[in-house]
Motif scaffolding. Structure first.
Motif, PDB file in Angstrom:
ATOM      1  N   GLN A  60     -31.393 -45.528 -10.968  1.00 19.87           N
ATOM      2  CA  GLN A  60     -32.403 -44.854 -11.776  1.00 19.87           C
ATOM      3  C   GLN A  60     -33.732 -45.599 -11.806  1.00 19.87           C
ATOM      4  OE1 GLN A  60     -31.901 -45.648 -16.299  1.00 19.87           O
ATOM      5  NE2 GLN A  60     -29.838 -45.431 -15.481  1.00 19.87           N
ATOM      6  N   TRP A  61     -33.715 -46.871 -11.388  1.00 17.94           N
ATOM      7  CA  TRP A  61     -34.940 -47.668 -11.373  1.00 17.94           C
ATOM      8  C   TRP A  61     -35.599 -47.731  -9.996  1.00 17.94           C
ATOM      9  CZ3 TRP A  61     -37.983 -49.207 -15.108  1.00 17.94           C
ATOM     10  CH2 TRP A  61     -37.480 -49.337 -16.403  1.00 17.94           C
ATOM     11  N   TYR A  62     -34.968 -47.195  -8.977  1.00 15.81           N
ATOM     12  CA  TYR A  62     -35.507 -47.327  -7.627  1.00 15.81           C
ATOM     13  C   TYR A  62     -36.962 -46.872  -7.518  1.00 15.81           C
ATOM     14  CZ  TYR A  62     -30.975 -48.311  -5.308  1.00 15.81           C
ATOM     15  OH  TYR A  62     -29.795 -48.881  -4.879  1.00 15.81           O
ATOM     16  N   LYS A  63     -37.249 -45.666  -7.989  1.00 21.29           N
ATOM     17  CA  LYS A  63     -38.596 -45.121  -7.790  1.00 21.29           C
ATOM     18  C   LYS A  63     -39.656 -45.857  -8.613  1.00 21.29           C
ATOM     19  CE  LYS A  63     -36.987 -40.616  -6.228  1.00 21.29           C
ATOM     20  NZ  LYS A  63     -36.889 -39.162  -6.503  1.00 21.29           N
ATOM     21  N   PRO A  64     -39.423 -46.136  -9.905  1.00 13.27           N
ATOM     22  CA  PRO A  64     -40.414 -46.945 -10.628  1.00 13.27           C
ATOM     23  C   PRO A  64     -40.619 -48.322 -10.008  1.00 13.27           C
ATOM     24  CG  PRO A  64     -38.969 -45.826 -12.180  1.00 13.27           C
ATOM     25  CD  PRO A  64     -38.381 -45.613 -10.821  1.00 13.27           C
ATOM     26  N   LEU A  65     -39.533 -48.936  -9.507  1.00 13.71           N
ATOM     27  CA  LEU A  65     -39.663 -50.257  -8.888  1.00 13.71           C
ATOM     28  C   LEU A  65     -40.383 -50.182  -7.544  1.00 13.71           C
ATOM     29  CD1 LEU A  65     -36.150 -51.682  -9.773  1.00 13.71           C
ATOM     30  CD2 LEU A  65     -38.339 -52.525 -10.654  1.00 13.71           C
ATOM     31  N   ALA A  66     -40.173 -49.102  -6.815  1.00 15.95           N
ATOM     32  CA  ALA A  66     -40.891 -48.934  -5.551  1.00 15.95           C
ATOM     33  C   ALA A  66     -42.384 -48.812  -5.807  1.00 15.95           C
ATOM     34  CB  ALA A  66     -40.368 -47.704  -4.811  1.00 15.95           C
ATOM     35  N   ASP A  67     -42.761 -48.106  -6.871  1.00 14.03           N
ATOM     36  CA  ASP A  67     -44.174 -48.026  -7.248  1.00 14.03           C
ATOM     37  C   ASP A  67     -44.711 -49.407  -7.616  1.00 14.03           C
ATOM     38  OD1 ASP A  67     -44.297 -45.329  -6.818  1.00 14.03           O
ATOM     39  OD2 ASP A  67     -44.320 -44.744  -8.932  1.00 14.03           O
ATOM     40  N   LEU A  68     -43.918 -50.140  -8.384  1.00 11.43           N
ATOM     41  CA  LEU A  68     -44.331 -51.477  -8.806  1.00 11.43           C
ATOM     42  C   LEU A  68     -44.504 -52.405  -7.607  1.00 11.43           C
ATOM     43  CD1 LEU A  68     -44.764 -53.351 -11.336  1.00 11.43           C
ATOM     44  CD2 LEU A  68     -42.356 -53.991 -11.070  1.00 11.43           C
ATOM     45  N   ALA A  69     -43.632 -52.246  -6.616  1.00 10.99           N
ATOM     46  CA  ALA A  69     -43.651 -53.117  -5.447  1.00 10.99           C
ATOM     47  C   ALA A  69     -44.929 -52.984  -4.624  1.00 10.99           C
ATOM     48  CB  ALA A  69     -42.438 -52.827  -4.569  1.00 10.99           C
ATOM     49  N   ALA A  70     -45.643 -51.873  -4.789  1.00 11.81           N
ATOM     50  CA  ALA A  70     -46.910 -51.724  -4.078  1.00 11.81           C
ATOM     51  C   ALA A  70     -47.935 -52.744  -4.573  1.00 11.81           C
ATOM     52  CB  ALA A  70     -47.441 -50.303  -4.274  1.00 11.81           C
ATOM     53  N   ILE A 139     -34.677 -54.670 -19.055  1.00  8.32           N
ATOM     54  CA  ILE A 139     -35.255 -53.319 -18.950  1.00  8.32           C
ATOM     55  C   ILE A 139     -34.208 -52.239 -19.185  1.00  8.32           C
ATOM     56  CG2 ILE A 139     -37.130 -54.061 -17.439  1.00  8.32           C
ATOM     57  CD1 ILE A 139     -35.572 -52.903 -15.069  1.00  8.32           C
ATOM     58  N   ASN A 140     -32.922 -52.629 -19.208  1.00 10.12           N
ATOM     59  CA  ASN A 140     -31.825 -51.733 -19.539  1.00 10.12           C
ATOM     60  C   ASN A 140     -31.644 -50.652 -18.467  1.00 10.12           C
ATOM     61  OD1 ASN A 140     -29.689 -50.700 -21.066  1.00 10.12           O
ATOM     62  ND2 ASN A 140     -30.803 -50.935 -22.988  1.00 10.12           N
ATOM     63  N   HIS A 141     -30.690 -49.782 -18.679  1.00 13.34           N
ATOM     64  CA  HIS A 141     -30.444 -48.686 -17.742  1.00 13.34           C
ATOM     65  C   HIS A 141     -30.453 -47.346 -18.464  1.00 13.34           C
ATOM     66  CE1 HIS A 141     -26.458 -50.096 -19.155  1.00 13.34           C
ATOM     67  NE2 HIS A 141     -26.148 -48.817 -19.171  1.00 13.34           N
ATOM     68  N   GLY A 142     -31.221 -47.283 -19.525  1.00 15.67           N
ATOM     69  CA  GLY A 142     -31.357 -46.019 -20.242  1.00 15.67           C
ATOM     70  C   GLY A 142     -31.739 -46.271 -21.683  1.00 15.67           C
ATOM     71  N   GLU A 143     -32.078 -45.207 -22.369  1.00 16.82           N
ATOM     72  CA  GLU A 143     -32.422 -45.259 -23.790  1.00 16.82           C
ATOM     73  C   GLU A 143     -31.399 -44.420 -24.530  1.00 16.82           C
ATOM     74  OE1 GLU A 143     -34.616 -45.311 -27.540  1.00 16.82           O
ATOM     75  OE2 GLU A 143     -34.237 -46.667 -25.882  1.00 16.82           O
ATOM     76  N   SER A 144     -30.798 -44.971 -25.573  1.00 16.21           N
ATOM     77  CA  SER A 144     -29.826 -44.208 -26.343  1.00 16.21           C
ATOM     78  C   SER A 144     -29.661 -44.831 -27.717  1.00 16.21           C
ATOM     79  CB  SER A 144     -28.463 -44.171 -25.625  1.00 16.21           C
ATOM     80  OG  SER A 144     -27.778 -45.401 -25.775  1.00 16.21           O
ATOM     81  N   ASP A 145     -28.857 -44.177 -28.549  1.00 16.90           N
ATOM     82  CA  ASP A 145     -28.541 -44.714 -29.874  1.00 16.90           C
ATOM     83  C   ASP A 145     -27.115 -45.263 -29.916  1.00 16.90           C
ATOM     84  OD1 ASP A 145     -30.944 -44.317 -31.360  1.00 16.90           O
ATOM     85  OD2 ASP A 145     -30.568 -42.167 -31.313  1.00 16.90           O
ATOM     86  N   LYS A 146     -26.584 -45.630 -28.769  1.00 16.81           N
ATOM     87  CA  LYS A 146     -25.264 -46.260 -28.729  1.00 16.81           C
ATOM     88  C   LYS A 146     -25.384 -47.697 -29.225  1.00 16.81           C
ATOM     89  CE  LYS A 146     -22.885 -45.552 -24.888  1.00 16.81           C
ATOM     90  NZ  LYS A 146     -22.580 -45.367 -23.447  1.00 16.81           N
TER      91      LYS A 146
END
Length: 427
Positions: A60-70, A139-146
């Motif tokens: 789930q982080w691949y695309k945001p991280l690819a943007d960051l890697a630029a 950075i976690n792997h999601g947002e929740s109330d767990k």
């Protein structure tokens, strides 16, 4: 019985060892076929100590991280051979296979890692914390109330990137003596800027319902999964109408603990296949692919369990319903969105069609949704979360320069190497 149990454990361990050795060979062959990483290339690392079963946390982080890697090149530090093999197969980001502490240390000595990101709370994260003079960021792997979202382990990191006001309120209620203002940075949900992908069906006038249950959980307090209690009834009801399309995306760990849960999962898959055979125009979807995006943006309504999927969908600002756990021991945080969400009980699952019609047309439900979207994610306009994520990393990079200048007169960092006992056997 004890001898039988011990024998089974021994067989399991042997199988795991064989699988691990095989994965090591695969990974080393794959890396040997690729150019080596240039020295000093990477400024940002993502630390991932898990195997393939938790790859959803990375993907789930691949695309945001690819943007960051630029802007700042990113590498994944993979500690598990099975995990590294999956990462290399995805080929989304550069991967360094560092199974032992010595491997990790040797690789870090060749790079200029200033920010280390963590997507989960694997116990082996502790082995990376020993390296100072760089920022360690959850950075976690999601947002929740767990309950996972308020673990005291947050304190182990220099900073935590959180989605918004709701996350900060949640942490402030649970963690003692934790400086929320200084150690958390709000970034929204950058993944929502990448909700896309090719639809596996042809859009028509059917109402598309995403049903995305979590797994059964490994303890009563985490019994959030609905496949066995809600899933079959709601899928049967939707398939029967002829005016709904079901996109079924179960958690990849479904059935790992409870075989009955896994059997119910298989029955739902069979029901969808039979419905498609009877009416090819239905185009119901069993989705077990690695990409998560189009499901959240394309569905007219989502039905999800208490999990990060609630908030992935909430970030899309579109109608959703939450299955209410049957087990009274399941912990439910009613301070946040779950205090005002659209619940679906097990008894109400057969009536899912009427519930869907209601949440699509009820003005009060639409208004409540908009309020909670702002509370959890702030500005959800396209690109806003991505900008906040990159700005947060940029701030830490600037702070790194400040601290580095202060430490310029110090001796070079020389972490001790007496940690061979922490190395795992799959080296």
């Amino acid at each position: 019985m004890g001898i039988v149990s011990d024998s089974r454990k021994a067989v399991t361990l042997i199988r795991k060892a064989v699988a691990s050795r095989s994965a090591v060979r695969d990974v080393r062959r794959a890396l040997a076929a690729r150019p080596p990483h240039p020295p000093g290339r990477f400024r940002v690392a993502v630390y991932f100590a898990d195997g393939a079963v938790n790859m959803y946390q990375m993907r789930q982080w691949y695309k945001p991280l690819a943007d960051l890697a630029a802007r700042w090149p990113v590498v994944v530090l993979s500690r598990s051979a099975i995990g590294a093999r999956a990462l290399l197969a995805d080929d989304a980001l550069p991967v360094a296979f560092v199974p032992t502490v010595r491997d990790l240390e040797a690789y870090l000595s060749t790079q200029d890692i200033r920010v280390v990101l963590y997507v989960n709370q694997n116990t082996r994260n502790f082995q990376m914390f020993r390296y100072g003079r760089r920022w360690h960021v959850f950075i976690n792997h999601g947002e929740s109330d767990k309950m996972y979202m308020t673990t005291n382990q947050f304190k182990a990191y220099d900073y935590a990137f959180v989605a918004g006001d709701a996350a900060r309120e949640r942490l402030s209620r649970v963690l003692w003596d934790y400086d929320i203002e200084r150690r958390t940075i709000e970034i929204g949900r950058p993944q929502a800027d990448h909700y896309s992908g090719a639809l596996p069906y042809t859009p028509d006038d059917r109402t598309v319902v995403l049903y995305a249950p979590t797994w059964e959980g490994d303890r009563p307090s985490a019994h959030y999964g609905s496949i066995l209690t809600h899933g079959e009834a709601l899928v049967d009801a939707l398939v029967a109408t002829g005016r709904h399309r079901v996109v079924y995306r179960p958690h990849p760990r479904s059935g790992v603990v409870d075989s009955a849960y896994g059997a119910a999962n298989r029955r739902i898959i069979a029901v969808l296949a039979a419905a498609n055979s009877a009416d090819p125009a239905a185009q119901h979807v069993f989705d077990d692919g690695p990409e998560l995006g189009w499901q959240l943006s394309a569905a007219d309504v989502a039905v999800v369990d208490i999990s990060a999927m609630v908030y992935d969908r909430l970030a899309a600002d579109k109608p959703l319903m939450i299955t209410r756990p049957v087990d009274p021991a399941a912990l439910i945080d009613t301070h946040g969105y779950l205090s005002a969400c659209e619940w679906l009980t097990a008894a109400g699952a057969p009536g899912i069609v009427g519930e869907i019609d209601r949440v699509l047309s009820d003005p009060d439900a639409v208004s409540r949704l908009a309020t909670w979207v702002r509370h959890y994610f702030g500005d959800t306009s396209p690109g806003a979360a991505t900008a906040r994520f990159q700005d947060a990393v940029g701030t830490l990079m600037a702070d790194w320069e400040t601290w580095h200048a202060r430490a310029a007169a110090d001796e070079p960092e020389e972490p001790d190497t007496d940690e061979a006992e922490l190395d795992d056997a799959d080296a």
